[in-house]
Scaffold this motif. Structure first.
Motif, PDB file in Angstrom:
ATOM      1  N   TYR A 190      -1.166   9.460  61.644  1.00  0.00           N
ATOM      2  CA  TYR A 190      -1.104  10.147  60.981  1.00  0.00           C
ATOM      3  C   TYR A 190      -1.792   9.812  60.192  1.00  0.00           C
ATOM      4  CZ  TYR A 190       3.109  12.574  62.543  1.00  0.00           C
ATOM      5  OH  TYR A 190       4.120  13.077  63.820  1.00  0.00           O
TER       6      TYR A 190
ATOM      7  N   THR B   1       4.991  17.759  58.347  1.00  0.00           N
ATOM      8  CA  THR B   1       3.764  18.432  58.107  1.00  0.00           C
ATOM      9  C   THR B   1       4.287  19.319  57.327  1.00  0.00           C
ATOM     10  OG1 THR B   1       5.099  19.918  60.035  1.00  0.00           O
ATOM     11  CG2 THR B   1       3.377  17.894  60.643  1.00  0.00           C
TER      12      THR B   1
ATOM     13  N   PHE C  12      -2.428  16.700  53.825  1.00  0.00           N
ATOM     14  CA  PHE C  12      -2.861  16.532  54.830  1.00  0.00           C
ATOM     15  C   PHE C  12      -4.074  16.628  54.795  1.00  0.00           C
ATOM     16  CE2 PHE C  12       0.934  17.163  57.565  1.00  0.00           C
ATOM     17  CZ  PHE C  12       0.496  15.894  58.103  1.00  0.00           C
TER      18      PHE C  12
ATOM     19  N   GLN D 155       2.550  25.761  54.150  1.00  0.00           N
ATOM     20  CA  GLN D 155       3.048  24.644  52.978  1.00  0.00           C
ATOM     21  C   GLN D 155       4.350  24.881  52.743  1.00  0.00           C
ATOM     22  OE1 GLN D 155       1.722  21.060  52.268  1.00  0.00           O
ATOM     23  NE2 GLN D 155       2.852  19.580  53.965  1.00  0.00           N
TER      24      GLN D 155
END
Length: 402
Positions: A176, A343, A348, A359
């Protein structure tokens, strides 16, 4: 020297395996390259699933856990200026989590093993495994330990997994683009339950280790320099990300430990080769957002203990053949849940407005739909342990009757 099961690594997986085997009358030797002081002070996960708590209590090592652990019947998702509680007691009745540090579990297991005359060897060097296909043995510090089976419980960077010949294992991995800056502080928690906060500045987590010690995490860029985060900056950023609902004030105190942890997803298949069986972080890593790391290790150990008990009871290798498949079914469910939580809550790309809107949309769904909230709750508190895997998914175990 000879024992039935040689165990590499004195973390929760190796120690619990040794203890559960002892309860079944099976001998083991645990080898650990670090000192006892180091492994008992190494701070790791602190959220125990219901099944993990039940396993430790049933194994006779849960007295201090039940006395000092902090049971929680919910968590809060905080975003968009509001907090939304996920009530476990309503969504998954009778199941909860308990906050109790991994190092405390390790202390309890070491004490139990030593009290029962268990053989745990700390500060060992030059550990290597040999003849994994048929007559395994371990060498360390100029000594040799012969055994029927080797359990690799020595973590992601251990020697067990690399000992498998090239081409046997398949690795699945995702890294990530951020890390977690974690701190321990001498301050009472500012909330009774964990708070998962999603903000445009990044993720933050409010947790705790005791009524006097709080645990916090901040999303930071991958490769961040810890020196760039003096205490004042950490508290300022935590306040910015957590003080987003009316009436909530974050209490601050002395920070006595801090570190940065990269986030990674990793699975190796299969989790066994010959007479070597991998458990815990030696076989799989999850981002900590879903609180699954140590809980998966406990699940692996339960499967391996039952399989070895059958092997020594009647010579049956079928449960050992099915070890990897049985574990991986749960591992991949936890991988998905941990990826999903990561996530859902992390930033991000601050410039990706479309992703941020997705989201928010899913957070709205999780916090307004009982069905969606139940999915989160039942995965978070831990799914029931699985039944044995059919033989067609088995990996042949080298060797026959012990």
């Amino acid at each position: 020297m000879r024992t039935q099961v040689g165990i590499i690594g004195a973390g929760p997986a190796g120690l619990l395996l040794s203890h559960l085997l002892h309860l079944r009358g099976i001998s083991s030797v645990v080898l650990e390259r670090r000192s006892r002081e180091y492994v008992e002070r190494r701070v790791r996960a602190g959220v125990l699933e219901q099944g993990t708590v039940d396993t430790l209590v049933e194994a006779g090592v849960g007295e201090r856990l039940l006395r000092e652990g902090l049971p929680h019947s919910g968590i809060e998702l905080r975003y968009g200026g509001a907090g939304h509680r996920i009530p476990f007691e309503k969504l998954v009745p009778g199941r909860a989590i308990t906050v109790y540090g991994q190092q405390e579990v390790v202390k309890d297991l070491i004490a139990a093993r030593l009290a029962a005359g268990g053989d745990i060897r700390f500060d060992v060097d030059d550990v290597a495994v040999h003849s994994l296909e048929d007559a395994p043995y371990v060498t360390f510090g100029g000594q040799r330990l012969d055994c029927d089976v080797i359990a690799g419980c020595d973590g992601f960077h251990g020697i067990s997994r690399p000992a498998v010949p090239d081409g046997v294992l398949t690795a699945y991995e995702r890294e990530y683009p951020f890390a977690w800056l974690g701190i321990l502080a001498r301050v009472a928690p500012s909330a009774e339950e964990l708070i998962y906060a999603q903000t445009e500045r990044g993720f933050a987590l409010h947790s705790m280790r005791s009524p006097e010690i709080s645990r916090f995490y901040l999303q930071v860029p991958a490769g961040e320099d810890l020196a760039a985060w003096p205490d004042e900056r950490i508290w300022a950023e935590l306040k910015t990300r957590l003080e987003t609902v009316p009436g909530f004030t974050l209490a601050t105190g002395e920070i006595f430990e801090k570190g940065i942890t990269p986030l990674r997803s990793f699975v190796t298949e299969p989790m066994q080769y010959g007479r070597l069986f991998l458990a815990g972080d030696a076989a799989h890593i999850v981002p900590p957002t879903g609180a699954k790391g140590m809980n998966l290790a406990v699940a692996d150990v339960r499967v391996l203990t039952d399989a070895l008990a059958r092997f020594y009871a009647d010579g049956s290798t079928e449960p050992l053949d099915g070890y990897s498949a049985a574990c991986l079914k749960r591992v991949w469910r936890a991988q998905h849940f941990s990826w999903w939580m990561t996530t859902l809550l992390h930033t991000f790309d601050s410039d990706d407005a479309y992703a941020r809107r997705l989201q928010t949309s899913y957070l709205d769904y999780v916090t307004s739909s009982e069905a969606a909230a139940t999915t989160l709750a039942e995965n978070y508190v831990g799914l029931p342990y699985d039944a044995p895997v059919p033989a067609e998914h088995a990996v042949p175990f080298s060797g026959g009757t012990p």
